[in-house]
Write a protein that holds these residues in place. Sequence first.
Motif, PDB file in Angstrom:
ATOM      1  N   CYS A 238      14.703 -24.838 -11.833  1.00 62.27           N
ATOM      2  CA  CYS A 238      13.556 -24.361 -11.188  1.00 62.27           C
ATOM      3  C   CYS A 238      12.259 -24.755 -11.818  1.00 62.27           C
ATOM      4  N   CYS A 243      11.944 -18.715 -14.741  1.00 60.58           N
ATOM      5  CA  CYS A 243      12.309 -18.433 -13.448  1.00 60.58           C
ATOM      6  C   CYS A 243      13.286 -17.279 -13.314  1.00 60.58           C
ATOM      7  N   HIS A 245      14.101 -16.123 -10.414  1.00 61.86           N
ATOM      8  CA  HIS A 245      14.756 -16.401  -9.022  1.00 61.86           C
ATOM      9  C   HIS A 245      14.404 -15.564  -8.098  1.00 61.86           C
ATOM     10  N   CYS A 251      11.522 -22.468  -6.915  1.00 64.16           N
ATOM     11  CA  CYS A 251      12.845 -21.964  -7.562  1.00 64.16           C
ATOM     12  C   CYS A 251      13.959 -22.256  -6.551  1.00 64.16           C
ATOM     13  N   LYS A 252      14.866 -22.985  -7.204  1.00 63.68           N
ATOM     14  CA  LYS A 252      16.041 -23.906  -6.605  1.00 63.68           C
ATOM     15  C   LYS A 252      17.053 -22.759  -6.395  1.00 63.68           C
ATOM     16  N   VAL A 253      17.376 -21.590  -7.089  1.00 63.35           N
ATOM     17  CA  VAL A 253      18.286 -20.726  -6.734  1.00 63.35           C
ATOM     18  C   VAL A 253      17.986 -20.073  -5.270  1.00 63.35           C
TER      19      VAL A 253
HETATM   20 ZN   LIG Z   1      14.570 -19.923  -9.924  1.00 65.19          ZN
END
Ligand SMILES: [Zn+2]
Length: 285
Positions: A238, A243, A245, A251-253
């Motif tokens: 992220c 992060c 999330h 935020c990649k999640v």
């Molecule tokens: Zn994240």
Amino acid sequence: MMKARIIRIISNRFTVLTENGERKVAVLRKKAGRAMVPYVGDDVLVSENGSDVTIEKIEDRKNCLNRPSIANVDQALIVMSVKEPDFSYTLVDRLIFLISYENITPVILLTKTDLAEEEETEKIRKEYETSGYKVLTNRAKEEEMRGVLSGKVTVLCGQSGVGKSTYLNGLDPNFDLPTQPISYALGRGKHTTRHTELYEVLGGWIADTPGFSSLDFAPVVSKKLAKCVPDFQIGESCRFEDCRHIKEPGCKVREKVESGVLSKIRYEDYLEVIPLCDQIKEWER
Ligand SMILES: [Zn+2]
Ligand SMILES: Nc1nc2c(ncn2[C@@H]2O[C@H](COP(=O)(O)OP(=O)(O)OP(=O)(O)O)[C@@H](O)[C@H]2O)c(=O)[nH]1
Ligand SMILES: [Mg+2]
């Protein structure tokens, strides 16, 4: 002094297995480990004086769970019935979070599959297998269970009445652990197993434990939990290193949940426990 492992605790009596394979009942030296409460699974040093066996020291733990209380395990079987009591994603996910947080591998074991339609069991299996979890059912053959249990210390985790003791009894014909139908009425208490104990089975050790009715997230540090949830190990970082999330930019999640790559169920259950975390200050730990 002799090395030993605690395999059973009933009030203040500790059954230990010594390094020469003998079972002995020990008491705890008052100063042993200072404030540390011994758990089943603890490696200890014991002294012998005639027939008195005393735990002198508790070795450092590689990990430990508080509900159920056990130390030094390699994996946890999250036991959940598909019916009676009804399957709960929330409960399984909360257990996944607490177990992963302690650096223990969670494995899911579905019981009472005879009480539900095949499709129901398969739907649950798919939800967790897609996210990378190992899922077993009470119909798993001995061969498969040996592969899971051999050479490891495993703990059974799950609410009362899901069939933990029944499942263990099925693994070895020599086991005769008490089991009992769940009684919602009668008020006679529905916790059948009342102590934690490690048993040797299929080349490994497995702990039967008392069921519990609540899980405690107060001591959990949310920023650490964010890094422990197995679903969130996506091999991408992220934008912010710490992060959680939730709503952080980059935020990649969250991105992967929104695009359907990660489980919405797990993510929502994660968001629900975040406000329960961080209730204990650093210096109180
Ligand atoms: Zn994240
Ligand atoms: N139909 C069916 N009933 C089961 C199965 N497994 C367990 N049960 C029943 O569920 C009830 C509770 O089982 P236990 O093994 O005592 O549950 P437990 O998880 O050990 O409960 P605690 O010791 O209180 O934590 C008993 O009446 C069992 O016979 C199963 O696979 N199918
Ligand atoms: Mg039991």
